[in-house]
Design a protein around this motif. Structure first.
Motif, short mmCIF file in Angstrom:
data_model
loop_
_atom_site.label_atom_id
_atom_site.label_comp_id
_atom_site.label_asym_id
_atom_site.label_seq_id
_atom_site.Cartn_x
_atom_site.Cartn_y
_atom_site.Cartn_z
N VAL A 1 0.86 -1.19 0.00
CA VAL A 1 0.00 0.00 0.00
C VAL A 1 0.89 1.24 0.00
O VAL A 1 1.83 1.33 0.79
CB VAL A 1 -0.92 0.02 1.24
N PRO A 2 0.63 2.19 -0.89
CA PRO A 2 1.44 3.41 -0.88
C PRO A 2 1.14 4.27 0.34
O PRO A 2 -0.02 4.48 0.70
CB PRO A 2 1.01 4.12 -2.17
N GLN A 3 2.19 4.73 0.97
CA GLN A 3 2.06 5.69 2.05
C GLN A 3 2.64 7.01 1.54
O GLN A 3 3.77 7.06 1.05
CB GLN A 3 2.83 5.22 3.29
N PHE A 4 1.85 8.05 1.66
CA PHE A 4 2.24 9.33 1.08
C PHE A 4 2.71 10.31 2.16
O PHE A 4 2.06 10.47 3.20
CB PHE A 4 1.07 9.96 0.33
N SER A 5 3.83 10.92 1.87
CA SER A 5 4.25 12.10 2.64
C SER A 5 4.38 13.23 1.62
O SER A 5 4.48 12.98 0.42
CB SER A 5 5.56 11.85 3.37
N MET A 6 4.35 14.44 2.10
CA MET A 6 4.33 15.57 1.18
C MET A 6 5.56 16.46 1.39
O MET A 6 5.95 16.74 2.52
CB MET A 6 3.06 16.39 1.37
N GLU A 7 6.15 16.86 0.28
CA GLU A 7 7.22 17.85 0.29
C GLU A 7 6.69 19.12 -0.36
O GLU A 7 6.13 19.09 -1.45
CB GLU A 7 8.44 17.34 -0.47
N ARG A 8 6.86 20.24 0.32
CA ARG A 8 6.37 21.50 -0.21
C ARG A 8 7.29 21.98 -1.34
O ARG A 8 8.50 22.13 -1.16
CB ARG A 8 6.31 22.55 0.91
N GLU A 9 6.71 22.15 -2.50
CA GLU A 9 7.44 22.63 -3.67
C GLU A 9 7.02 24.07 -3.95
O GLU A 9 5.83 24.40 -3.92
CB GLU A 9 7.11 21.73 -4.87
N THR A 10 7.99 24.93 -4.22
CA THR A 10 7.69 26.33 -4.51
C THR A 10 8.36 26.72 -5.82
O THR A 10 9.55 26.51 -6.01
CB THR A 10 8.20 27.24 -3.39
N ILE A 11 7.57 27.25 -6.73
CA ILE A 11 8.09 27.80 -7.99
C ILE A 11 7.87 29.30 -7.96
O ILE A 11 6.75 29.78 -7.85
CB ILE A 11 7.38 27.18 -9.20
N LYS A 12 8.97 30.05 -8.05
CA LYS A 12 8.90 31.51 -8.01
C LYS A 12 9.12 32.06 -9.42
O LYS A 12 9.99 31.58 -10.15
CB LYS A 12 9.94 32.08 -7.05
N PHE A 13 8.37 33.07 -9.77
CA PHE A 13 8.51 33.64 -11.10
C PHE A 13 7.91 35.05 -11.11
O PHE A 13 7.17 35.44 -10.21
CB PHE A 13 7.81 32.76 -12.15
N ASP A 14 8.27 35.80 -12.16
CA ASP A 14 7.73 37.15 -12.34
C ASP A 14 6.64 37.10 -13.40
O ASP A 14 6.83 36.56 -14.49
CB ASP A 14 8.84 38.11 -12.79
N VAL A 15 5.51 37.67 -13.06
CA VAL A 15 4.39 37.77 -14.00
C VAL A 15 4.33 39.21 -14.50
O VAL A 15 4.35 40.15 -13.71
CB VAL A 15 3.07 37.37 -13.33
N PRO A 16 4.26 39.38 -15.82
CA PRO A 16 4.25 40.76 -16.36
C PRO A 16 2.92 41.46 -16.07
O PRO A 16 1.85 40.85 -16.12
CB PRO A 16 4.44 40.54 -17.86
N GLU A 17 3.03 42.72 -15.74
CA GLU A 17 1.85 43.57 -15.63
C GLU A 17 2.01 44.70 -16.64
O GLU A 17 3.06 45.33 -16.73
CB GLU A 17 1.72 44.13 -14.21
N VAL A 18 0.99 44.92 -17.42
CA VAL A 18 1.07 45.90 -18.50
C VAL A 18 0.07 47.02 -18.26
O VAL A 18 -1.10 46.77 -17.96
CB VAL A 18 0.78 45.24 -19.87
N LYS A 19 0.54 48.23 -18.37
CA LYS A 19 -0.32 49.40 -18.27
C LYS A 19 -0.15 50.20 -19.56
O LYS A 19 0.96 50.53 -19.95
CB LYS A 19 0.08 50.25 -17.06
N MET A 20 -1.25 50.46 -20.22
CA MET A 20 -1.18 51.22 -21.47
C MET A 20 -1.19 52.72 -21.15
O MET A 20 -2.06 53.21 -20.42
CB MET A 20 -2.36 50.87 -22.38
#
Length: 307
Positions: free
Chosen positions: A70-89
């Motif tokens: 039977v699979p026993q699950f543990s969790m590792e916290r994964e974080t992906i950091k990135f920049d999202v563009p914001e556009v102002k006309m």
């Protein structure tokens, strides 16, 4: 759904299936006792099927086990950091020089004319196109870019297979020496024992199949929930980048129509960077999905039940 919740649900399903199996074995034994009652008129009260079986058979209980990982699950916290563009006309006035032509009165040839005793040359004038750089001013909306730092946090499952064993006491039926009165029904009684043994064996086979199916479904539910969270964040990223790219392309098209070459070149550079960053971010998010899919495949492939 967290790994701890999935572990608890899997354990609960195992116990539920064990209880159902034991109830089914009991029902098979009761049905066999009723069949014996139909064979013998001197049978005990049909409601007391234990007495009926014990009178006819030497019932021995054999310890049987079903083993599975039977699979026993543990969790590792994964974080992906990135920049999202914001556009102002922002509306800007752009001034730039563009090639143009204008007509200039010019002497294109000379003709001789007689004046008294002398011949003089006189110009023939006509309009001739002359190239020059024309100053142009336009007002248009130009995208201004800024970035917003974002994080996608999700629980990456870590799978460990634990060996589980379900121990079951299954009845074995050995025919006792029959009274002369029912000796003639020996073959029918043996058929009842064979039927009970066969049905219990089928129930055991179905238990194994149900364990694999139920645990497999729980694994799928957990991974589906995790995938959904990543896909939701991926959709948000797509919205931000598609908005920025769309506005930039629109501005470039307008500037090209007005021959604003330098500004077009600048915005095309911004557009190329947006597209490159967008592709890389999607690659990172899709890699996280692929890793999660591999973990699910490992858990499902390791779910082997024997016994």
């Amino acid at each position: 759904m967290t790994g701890e919740n999935s572990n608890a649900v899997i354990q609960q399903k195992v116990e539920e299936l064990r209880t159902k199996f034991e109830a089914r074995v009991q029902a098979i034994r009761k049905k066999g006792a009723e069949q014996l009652g139909d064979i013998s008129d001197d049978a005990p009260d049909p409601s007391d099927f234990e007495a009926m079986l014990n009178l006819t058979f030497d019932v021995k209980w054999k310890l049987t086990s079903i083993k599975f990982d039977v699979p026993q699950f543990s969790m590792e916290r994964e974080t992906i950091k990135f920049d999202v563009p914001e556009v102002k006309m922002k509306t800007r006035e752009l001034k730039f020089d563009v090639p143009a032509t204008r007509m200039k009165r010019t002497c294109i040839a000379k003709k001789p004319e007689f004046h008294g005793l002398k011949v003089k040359w006189t110009c023939i004038y006509a309009d001739v196109p002359e190239p020059y750089m024309k100053r142009v001013s336009i007002k248009t909306d130009i995208p201004e870019f800024s970035s917003k730092r974002m994080e996608i946090k999700f629980d990456k499952p870590v799978v460990k297979m634990d060996r589980v064993e379900i121990k079951l006491h299954l009845p074995q039926f050995y025919l006792k020496k029959l009274d002369a009165q029912i000796e003639g029904h020996k073959e029918k009684i043996e058929d009842v024992a064979a039927d009970m043994t066969s049905e219990i064996s089928s129930a055991q086979t179905e238990l194994k199949s149900s364990l694999q199916s139920e645990i497999g479904q729980e694994i799928e539910l957990m991974f589906d929930a995790l995938r959904e969270s990543i896909l939701k964040e991926r959709a948000n990223v797509e919205t931000s980048y598609n908005d920025a790219i769309g506005k930039t392309k629109s501005a470039i098209r307008i500037l090209k129509e007005n021959n604003a070459v330098d500004e077009v070149s600048r915005l095309e550079g911004e557009l190329a960077k947006l597209v490159t960053d967008y592709r890389q971010l999607l690659i990172d998010l899709d890699a996280a999905l692929e890793e999660m899919n591999a973990q699910q495949h490992e858990a499902l492939s390791s779910l082997k039940i024997s016994g």
